[in-house]
Design a protein around this motif. Structure first.
Motif, short mmCIF file in Angstrom:
data_model
loop_
_atom_site.label_atom_id
_atom_site.label_comp_id
_atom_site.label_asym_id
_atom_site.label_seq_id
_atom_site.Cartn_x
_atom_site.Cartn_y
_atom_site.Cartn_z
N ILE A 103 -53.42 49.29 -56.03
CA ILE A 103 -55.17 50.09 -55.45
C ILE A 103 -54.51 49.05 -53.98
O ILE A 103 -54.80 47.69 -53.72
N TYR A 104 -55.22 49.70 -52.83
CA TYR A 104 -55.09 48.28 -51.65
C TYR A 104 -56.98 49.41 -51.49
O TYR A 104 -57.44 50.71 -51.58
N GLY A 105 -57.38 48.41 -51.22
CA GLY A 105 -58.59 48.97 -50.27
C GLY A 105 -59.74 47.55 -49.03
O GLY A 105 -59.31 47.04 -49.13
N CYS A 106 -60.48 47.99 -48.83
CA CYS A 106 -61.16 47.09 -48.01
C CYS A 106 -62.62 46.83 -48.08
O CYS A 106 -63.74 48.01 -48.79
N HIS A 107 -62.84 45.56 -48.31
CA HIS A 107 -64.46 45.06 -48.88
C HIS A 107 -65.66 45.11 -47.44
O HIS A 107 -66.37 44.04 -48.70
N VAL A 108 -65.37 44.88 -47.19
CA VAL A 108 -66.07 44.90 -45.59
C VAL A 108 -67.16 45.29 -46.32
O VAL A 108 -67.27 46.69 -46.49
#
Length: 124
Positions: A103-108
């Motif tokens: 998975i690639y994700g943004c965790h802002v």
């Protein structure tokens, strides 16, 4: 998987951050075991974003870590994660060592929950 030297990349995948939609384009990428992929991630939005590679447990752990740092300044780039200030482009190079889904994700804070993630389907 594991971090890799960009000079050993066998291919490049351009990832665009669509900040207004809280999305990555493309949302799905194919790779094979042994591929070394340079992800060139462009943040053309006015918001800060990040690009973190890992399985579900890595994503969950990083989501908790980012939530605990909210309001305390930005996290730094890591072996599997790059922070992208507005209107910047960075590259993360990764060697895929086994089949499965990465998975690639943004965790802002709030972004991952809003669906800002994608997958790399790795085949043997």
């Amino acid at each position: 998987g594991e971090p890799a030297d960009p000079a050993t990349a066998t291919r490049t995948v351009d990832i665009k951050i669509v900040g207004t939609a809280m999305a990555f384009e493309p949302q799905h990428v194919q790779a094979k075991t042994g591929d070394v992929v340079s992800f060139v991630v462009a943040n053309d939005s006015d918001l800060e974003h990040e690009f973190t590679l890992g399985d579900e447990s890595v994503q969950t752990e990083h989501e908790e870590e980012m939530a605990s740092h909210a309001g305390h300044g930005a996290m730094a780039d890591d072996a599997n994660s790059i922070l992208l200030p507005p209107h910047t482009t960075k590259t993360l190079t990764w060697r895929f060592t086994s089949p499965g889904t990465v998975i690639y994700g943004c965790h802002v804070v709030g972004h991952y929950a809003a669906g800002m993630k994608g997958t790399v389907d790795v085949t043997a």
